[in-house]
Design a protein around this motif. Sequence first.
Motif, PDB file in Angstrom:
ATOM      1  N   THR A 205      -8.010  13.208   0.999  1.00  0.00           N
ATOM      2  CA  THR A 205      -7.439  14.173   0.062  1.00  0.00           C
ATOM      3  C   THR A 205      -7.534  13.647  -1.362  1.00  0.00           C
ATOM      4  N   ALA A 206      -7.184  12.377  -1.545  1.00  0.00           N
ATOM      5  CA  ALA A 206      -7.237  11.779  -2.881  1.00  0.00           C
ATOM      6  C   ALA A 206      -8.669  11.738  -3.410  1.00  0.00           C
ATOM      7  N   ARG A 207      -9.626  11.365  -2.565  1.00  0.00           N
ATOM      8  CA  ARG A 207     -11.032  11.333  -3.000  1.00  0.00           C
ATOM      9  C   ARG A 207     -11.510  12.731  -3.413  1.00  0.00           C
ATOM     10  N   THR A 208     -11.125  13.722  -2.649  1.00  0.00           N
ATOM     11  CA  THR A 208     -11.495  15.100  -2.979  1.00  0.00           C
ATOM     12  C   THR A 208     -10.894  15.507  -4.323  1.00  0.00           C
ATOM     13  N   CYS A 209      -9.640  15.142  -4.528  1.00  0.00           N
ATOM     14  CA  CYS A 209      -8.975  15.461  -5.801  1.00  0.00           C
ATOM     15  C   CYS A 209      -9.661  14.750  -6.972  1.00  0.00           C
ATOM     16  N   VAL A 210     -10.094  13.522  -6.767  1.00  0.00           N
ATOM     17  CA  VAL A 210     -10.798  12.788  -7.825  1.00  0.00           C
ATOM     18  C   VAL A 210     -12.105  13.517  -8.161  1.00  0.00           C
ATOM     19  N   GLU A 211     -12.839  13.897  -7.128  1.00  0.00           N
ATOM     20  CA  GLU A 211     -14.113  14.592  -7.350  1.00  0.00           C
ATOM     21  C   GLU A 211     -13.926  15.914  -8.081  1.00  0.00           C
TER      22      GLU A 211
ATOM     23  N   GLU B 113      -3.070   3.911  15.438  1.00  0.00           N
ATOM     24  CA  GLU B 113      -3.954   5.035  15.142  1.00  0.00           C
ATOM     25  C   GLU B 113      -3.297   6.186  14.381  1.00  0.00           C
ATOM     26  N   PRO B 114      -2.079   6.624  14.732  1.00  0.00           N
ATOM     27  CA  PRO B 114      -1.472   7.705  13.935  1.00  0.00           C
ATOM     28  C   PRO B 114      -1.264   7.296  12.470  1.00  0.00           C
ATOM     29  N   LEU B 115      -0.870   6.062  12.238  1.00  0.00           N
ATOM     30  CA  LEU B 115      -0.707   5.569  10.872  1.00  0.00           C
ATOM     31  C   LEU B 115      -2.054   5.525  10.161  1.00  0.00           C
ATOM     32  N   ALA B 116      -3.065   5.022  10.839  1.00  0.00           N
ATOM     33  CA  ALA B 116      -4.408   4.958  10.252  1.00  0.00           C
ATOM     34  C   ALA B 116      -4.931   6.360   9.947  1.00  0.00           C
ATOM     35  N   ASP B 117      -4.692   7.286  10.859  1.00  0.00           N
ATOM     36  CA  ASP B 117      -5.149   8.667  10.650  1.00  0.00           C
ATOM     37  C   ASP B 117      -4.450   9.302   9.446  1.00  0.00           C
ATOM     38  N   LEU B 118      -3.155   9.046   9.299  1.00  0.00           N
ATOM     39  CA  LEU B 118      -2.413   9.594   8.164  1.00  0.00           C
ATOM     40  C   LEU B 118      -2.908   8.975   6.858  1.00  0.00           C
ATOM     41  N   ALA B 119      -3.135   7.668   6.858  1.00  0.00           N
ATOM     42  CA  ALA B 119      -3.668   7.003   5.666  1.00  0.00           C
ATOM     43  C   ALA B 119      -5.053   7.557   5.327  1.00  0.00           C
ATOM     44  N   GLU B 120      -5.849   7.818   6.346  1.00  0.00           N
ATOM     45  CA  GLU B 120      -7.176   8.390   6.114  1.00  0.00           C
ATOM     46  C   GLU B 120      -7.062   9.797   5.513  1.00  0.00           C
ATOM     47  N   GLU B 121      -6.130  10.571   5.997  1.00  0.00           N
ATOM     48  CA  GLU B 121      -5.916  11.923   5.460  1.00  0.00           C
ATOM     49  C   GLU B 121      -5.545  11.842   3.974  1.00  0.00           C
ATOM     50  N   ILE B 122      -4.707  10.889   3.631  1.00  0.00           N
ATOM     51  CA  ILE B 122      -4.328  10.696   2.226  1.00  0.00           C
ATOM     52  C   ILE B 122      -5.543  10.261   1.413  1.00  0.00           C
ATOM     53  N   GLU B 123      -6.315   9.318   1.961  1.00  0.00           N
ATOM     54  CA  GLU B 123      -7.505   8.836   1.267  1.00  0.00           C
ATOM     55  C   GLU B 123      -8.509   9.961   1.020  1.00  0.00           C
TER      56      GLU B 123
ATOM     57  N   SER C 220       0.825  -1.214   0.000  1.00  0.00           N
ATOM     58  CA  SER C 220       0.000   0.000   0.000  1.00  0.00           C
ATOM     59  C   SER C 220       0.856   1.260   0.000  1.00  0.00           C
ATOM     60  N   VAL C 221       1.878   1.299   0.839  1.00  0.00           N
ATOM     61  CA  VAL C 221       2.751   2.468   0.903  1.00  0.00           C
ATOM     62  C   VAL C 221       3.432   2.685  -0.452  1.00  0.00           C
ATOM     63  N   THR C 222       3.919   1.612  -1.043  1.00  0.00           N
ATOM     64  CA  THR C 222       4.575   1.708  -2.358  1.00  0.00           C
ATOM     65  C   THR C 222       3.594   2.211  -3.413  1.00  0.00           C
ATOM     66  N   GLN C 223       2.377   1.682  -3.413  1.00  0.00           N
ATOM     67  CA  GLN C 223       1.370   2.121  -4.391  1.00  0.00           C
ATOM     68  C   GLN C 223       1.012   3.592  -4.205  1.00  0.00           C
ATOM     69  N   ILE C 224       0.924   4.034  -2.966  1.00  0.00           N
ATOM     70  CA  ILE C 224       0.616   5.443  -2.700  1.00  0.00           C
ATOM     71  C   ILE C 224       1.748   6.332  -3.197  1.00  0.00           C
ATOM     72  N   GLU C 225       2.979   5.932  -2.923  1.00  0.00           N
ATOM     73  CA  GLU C 225       4.131   6.715  -3.389  1.00  0.00           C
ATOM     74  C   GLU C 225       4.183   6.769  -4.919  1.00  0.00           C
ATOM     75  N   GLU C 226       3.930   5.630  -5.555  1.00  0.00           N
ATOM     76  CA  GLU C 226       3.931   5.591  -7.020  1.00  0.00           C
ATOM     77  C   GLU C 226       2.809   6.468  -7.582  1.00  0.00           C
ATOM     78  N   ALA C 227       1.652   6.440  -6.949  1.00  0.00           N
ATOM     79  CA  ALA C 227       0.527   7.271  -7.393  1.00  0.00           C
ATOM     80  C   ALA C 227       0.861   8.751  -7.229  1.00  0.00           C
ATOM     81  N   MET C 228       1.567   9.065  -6.148  1.00  0.00           N
ATOM     82  CA  MET C 228       1.958  10.469  -5.930  1.00  0.00           C
ATOM     83  C   MET C 228       2.908  10.916  -7.034  1.00  0.00           C
TER      84      MET C 228
ATOM     85  N   ALA D 255      -5.404   6.471  -8.085  1.00  0.00           N
ATOM     86  CA  ALA D 255      -4.589   5.322  -7.695  1.00  0.00           C
ATOM     87  C   ALA D 255      -4.208   5.337  -6.215  1.00  0.00           C
ATOM     88  N   MET D 256      -4.436   6.430  -5.539  1.00  0.00           N
ATOM     89  CA  MET D 256      -4.122   6.529  -4.102  1.00  0.00           C
ATOM     90  C   MET D 256      -5.249   6.024  -3.214  1.00  0.00           C
ATOM     91  N   VAL D 257      -6.461   6.100  -3.690  1.00  0.00           N
ATOM     92  CA  VAL D 257      -7.627   5.874  -2.832  1.00  0.00           C
ATOM     93  C   VAL D 257      -7.645   4.471  -2.223  1.00  0.00           C
TER      94      VAL D 257
END
Length: 142
Positions: free
Chosen positions: A86-92, A74-84, A41-49, A56-58
Motif C-alpha cells: 500500500t505504501a509503495r503504491t501511494c509513493v508511486e 505468517e499473519p504478521l508478515a502478510d499484514l506487514a506486506e499489505e502495509i508495504e 519497525s512497528v513504531t516507525q510505521i505508526e509514526e509514518a502513518m 517512511a512506511m516502506v
Amino acid sequence: MAVTPDQGSLVNWDSFSQARAELGANFVRILGYFREDGIRSVTQIEEAMRAQSATAMVIPAHTLKGEAYQFGAEPLADLAEEIEVTARTCVERHETPSDALEHVVRLRPLFEATLALLEREATPLVERRAAFGRRPTVTGGC
C-alpha cells in the motif's frame, strides 16, 4: 471493536521449528533481534502513518515482513506486506497512505500477540520461574 486473532493461527509452527533447527544455538539471540527490530519497525510505521508519509512506511514494513516470515509468523508478515505494498503504491501515485490506516491499527496488537507466542515457545521455562522455591501442590494420588 478489536478482533482478537486465533492464537493457534498466528504462527506456522513447522516454519518456526525449521528456523529453530537451522539457527541452532543462535535462535534465542536472533529472536531477541526480531523483538528489537519489530518494536522499532512497528513504531516507525505508526509514526509514518501519523505523519502521512508513505515513503517512511516502506522500509520498516519490508523489514518486519521478512523477519516475521523467518519465524513462521505468517499473519504478521502478510499484514506487514499489505502495509508495504500500500505504501509503495501511494509513493508511486504521490498519495498519502490513508488506505493503510486499518492495517496499521491492527499491526501492534498482532505483533505483540505473535511475539508473546514466539517467546513463550522459545523459552518455555520463563513462565515457570515464578514458582521456583515453592512446594509443588499435589492433588490426589500418593
